[in-house]
Design a protein around this motif. Structure first.
Motif, mmCIF file in Angstrom:
data_model
loop_
_atom_site.group_PDB
_atom_site.id
_atom_site.type_symbol
_atom_site.label_atom_id
_atom_site.label_comp_id
_atom_site.label_asym_id
_atom_site.label_seq_id
_atom_site.Cartn_x
_atom_site.Cartn_y
_atom_site.Cartn_z
ATOM 1 N N LEU A 1 0.825 -1.206 0.000
ATOM 2 C CA LEU A 1 0.000 0.000 0.000
ATOM 3 C C LEU A 1 0.858 1.255 0.000
ATOM 4 O O LEU A 1 0.505 2.264 -0.622
ATOM 5 C CB LEU A 1 -0.944 -0.008 1.200
ATOM 6 C CG LEU A 1 -2.004 -1.113 1.216
ATOM 7 C CD1 LEU A 1 -2.861 -1.029 2.475
ATOM 8 C CD2 LEU A 1 -2.887 -1.029 -0.021
ATOM 9 N N SER A 2 1.986 1.197 0.690
ATOM 10 C CA SER A 2 2.896 2.341 0.709
ATOM 11 C C SER A 2 3.431 2.624 -0.690
ATOM 12 O O SER A 2 3.516 3.777 -1.115
ATOM 13 C CB SER A 2 4.054 2.073 1.673
ATOM 14 O OG SER A 2 4.988 3.118 1.636
ATOM 15 N N LYS B 1 0.640 4.226 -2.873
ATOM 16 C CA LYS B 1 0.344 5.622 -2.567
ATOM 17 C C LYS B 1 1.360 6.566 -3.202
ATOM 18 O O LYS B 1 1.040 7.727 -3.466
ATOM 19 C CB LYS B 1 0.316 5.826 -1.050
ATOM 20 C CG LYS B 1 -0.921 5.235 -0.393
ATOM 21 C CD LYS B 1 -0.917 5.472 1.109
ATOM 22 C CE LYS B 1 -2.168 4.882 1.750
ATOM 23 N NZ LYS B 1 -2.186 5.068 3.222
ATOM 24 N N GLY B 2 2.557 6.078 -3.443
ATOM 25 C CA GLY B 2 3.581 6.919 -4.036
ATOM 26 C C GLY B 2 3.708 6.767 -5.541
ATOM 27 O O GLY B 2 4.663 7.256 -6.132
ATOM 28 N N TYR C 1 -1.985 4.502 -7.729
ATOM 29 C CA TYR C 1 -2.838 4.788 -6.573
ATOM 30 C C TYR C 1 -4.227 5.247 -7.004
ATOM 31 O O TYR C 1 -5.220 5.004 -6.329
ATOM 32 C CB TYR C 1 -2.168 5.865 -5.705
ATOM 33 C CG TYR C 1 -2.959 6.253 -4.471
ATOM 34 C CD1 TYR C 1 -3.141 5.338 -3.440
ATOM 35 C CD2 TYR C 1 -3.507 7.518 -4.351
ATOM 36 C CE1 TYR C 1 -3.857 5.688 -2.303
ATOM 37 C CE2 TYR C 1 -4.222 7.880 -3.218
ATOM 38 C CZ TYR C 1 -4.395 6.963 -2.197
ATOM 39 O OH TYR C 1 -5.111 7.318 -1.076
ATOM 40 N N HIS C 2 -4.307 5.933 -8.155
ATOM 41 C CA HIS C 2 -5.580 6.480 -8.607
ATOM 42 C C HIS C 2 -6.374 5.503 -9.466
ATOM 43 O O HIS C 2 -7.494 5.812 -9.874
ATOM 44 C CB HIS C 2 -5.334 7.763 -9.404
ATOM 45 C CG HIS C 2 -4.613 8.821 -8.611
ATOM 46 N ND1 HIS C 2 -5.220 9.520 -7.588
ATOM 47 C CD2 HIS C 2 -3.330 9.277 -8.680
ATOM 48 C CE1 HIS C 2 -4.346 10.360 -7.056
ATOM 49 N NE2 HIS C 2 -3.199 10.239 -7.697
ATOM 50 N N ARG D 1 -8.339 0.119 -6.384
ATOM 51 C CA ARG D 1 -9.092 0.259 -5.143
ATOM 52 C C ARG D 1 -8.962 -1.045 -4.371
ATOM 53 O O ARG D 1 -9.424 -2.084 -4.818
ATOM 54 C CB ARG D 1 -10.565 0.572 -5.425
ATOM 55 C CG ARG D 1 -10.783 1.864 -6.195
ATOM 56 C CD ARG D 1 -10.434 3.089 -5.348
ATOM 57 N NE ARG D 1 -10.652 4.330 -6.094
ATOM 58 C CZ ARG D 1 -9.743 4.936 -6.813
ATOM 59 N NH1 ARG D 1 -8.530 4.411 -6.900
ATOM 60 N NH2 ARG D 1 -9.998 6.052 -7.458
#
Length: 382
Positions: free
Chosen positions: A19-20, A23-24, A28-29, A32
């Motif tokens: 997940l980290s 997010k970077g 991430y977009h 889901r």
């Protein structure tokens, strides 16, 4: 494209790392994630009705199947059936072994894992979910391509060839560029008196059955780098007039010779009927880009034009494409919606003089990351 995924994993440290990373990154977009730390957290299979992809640790798979059965959920092989369609189930395994169709190695780079997950998803979405994936023991033909010139294709293709050869694989580096300048990097090639692509092309057209024996005798193996290759086309007209069908024949002849585990194809720049036809023959390809906004814009324009002109071929190629960004440092900021699977570092000394093969430790490390997904089903000792 947005993907709704369920992740069933008790390894919280592993989940946090994934997940980290997401997010970077631009992914991430588009992803889901719905997390379950064990199958008992799933109250009813109906919770998965809107899910499009399921990832699960191998040790949790029996309990997950039992949970689905208790709730009336339906399985079809390695897929979960919902009222909205087929949902592939990908099992993450801990140990290195020959992987089954629906398995992926857990401990690999997150970028590689996510790319392979997306490939599985796209195969099912396009109606190919029940087809067997290519067996790892089969030959792998891998292209390095770009929309525009001077993106770093040749350096990546040569480094990839060296890396795979160092692992013990039999590798053939096949340069199909219009202007093959690899003799500047492979200096011994220019001193060889035989074994060119012109010779192989003549043999393919005249007596193809002898091609394997000819390659065995005439393909040049660099004593230090270990991969095999041929000299450039001996006559300019041979390459200038090379049709896409002829290029396919050359490539398939090398692949079918039985002499090589990998064929690395250094492609000419551009997206047209010629390059798309040849790329379609490859198991996968790396698409190399530069980070400048103008280059990215040109890439986007070329992709949209090719998708309009060759919709079926481009749709097929999308599931076999890895985007690689070259020189992300020392350049203008990156502003792109493209999901990059790997980054090749900026090598300053290559900008002021002749690039030196294997001359950068950081570049070699990046190539190793690019190639890791090719080796998971049982890496050979170097």
């Amino acid at each position: 494209m947005s993907i709704n995924a369920a992740f069933i994993a008790s390894d919280i440290e592993y989940v946090t790392r994934m997940l980290s990373y997401m997010k970077g990154s631009p992914i991430y977009h588009t992803w889901r994630m719905q997390l379950y730390t064990n199958p008992d957290r799933l109250q009813h299979p109906a919770e998965l009705d809107r899910v499009e992809l399921i990832m699960i640790e191998e040790k949790l798979l029996p309990a997950f199947k039992a949970r689905l059965a208790a709730g009336g959920g339906q399985l079809d092989g390695s897929n979960y059936m919902t009222k909205h369609g087929v949902v592939p189930i990908i099992v993450l395994v801990d140990d290195r072994r020959e992987l089954a169709e629906a398995e992926l190695y857990k401990y690999q780079s997150v970028s590689s894992l996510l790319h392979q997950l997306q490939q599985r998803f796209e195969r099912v979405k396009s109606g190919e979910g029940k087809k067997l994936l290519r067996k790892q023991e089969q030959l792998r033909t891998i292209a390095v391509s770009s929309v525009l010139e001077q993106c770093g294709k040749t350096m990546m293709a040569l480094h990839l060839s060296v890396l795979l050869a160092s692992k013990g694989y039999r590798v053939f580096y096949c340069n199909l560029e219009k202007w093959n300048a690899t003799d500047r990097l492979l200096t011994q090639l220019k001193h060889l008196g035989r074994g060119s692509y012109s010779d192989l092309l003549y043999l393919v057209k005249s007596n193809k059955s002898q091609a394997s024996a000819w390659l065995s005798e005439h393909a040049y193996q660099d004593p230090h780098l270990q991969f095999h290759t041929l000299r450039a086309f001996e006559h300019e007209a041979d390459r200038a007039q090379l049709s896409s069908d002829d290029a396919k024949e050359l490539l398939n002849t090398i692949a079918a010779s039985g002499l090589y585990d990998f064929v690395i194809v250094d492609m000419p720049a551009g997206l047209d009927n010629w390059t798309i036809t040849v790329l379609s023959e490859c198991d996968m390809h790396y698409a190399v880009l530069l980070p400048q906004p103008l280059w990215l814009h040109k890439h986007d324009l070329a992709m949209k034009d090719a998708e309009r002109e060759y919709p079926e071929q481009m749709s097929e190629l999308s599931s076999k494409r890895w985007h690689v960004l070259n020189e992300p440092y020392g350049c203008c900021p990156l502003d792109s919606t493209i999901v990059f699977h790997e980054y090749l570092p900026y090598v300053e000394e290559w900008q002021v003089g002749e690039p030196k093969l294997l001359g950068s430790v950081s570049y070699r490390a990046a190539i190793e990351r690019c190639a890791q997904h090719l080796l998971y089903a049982g890496e050979k000792a170097g």
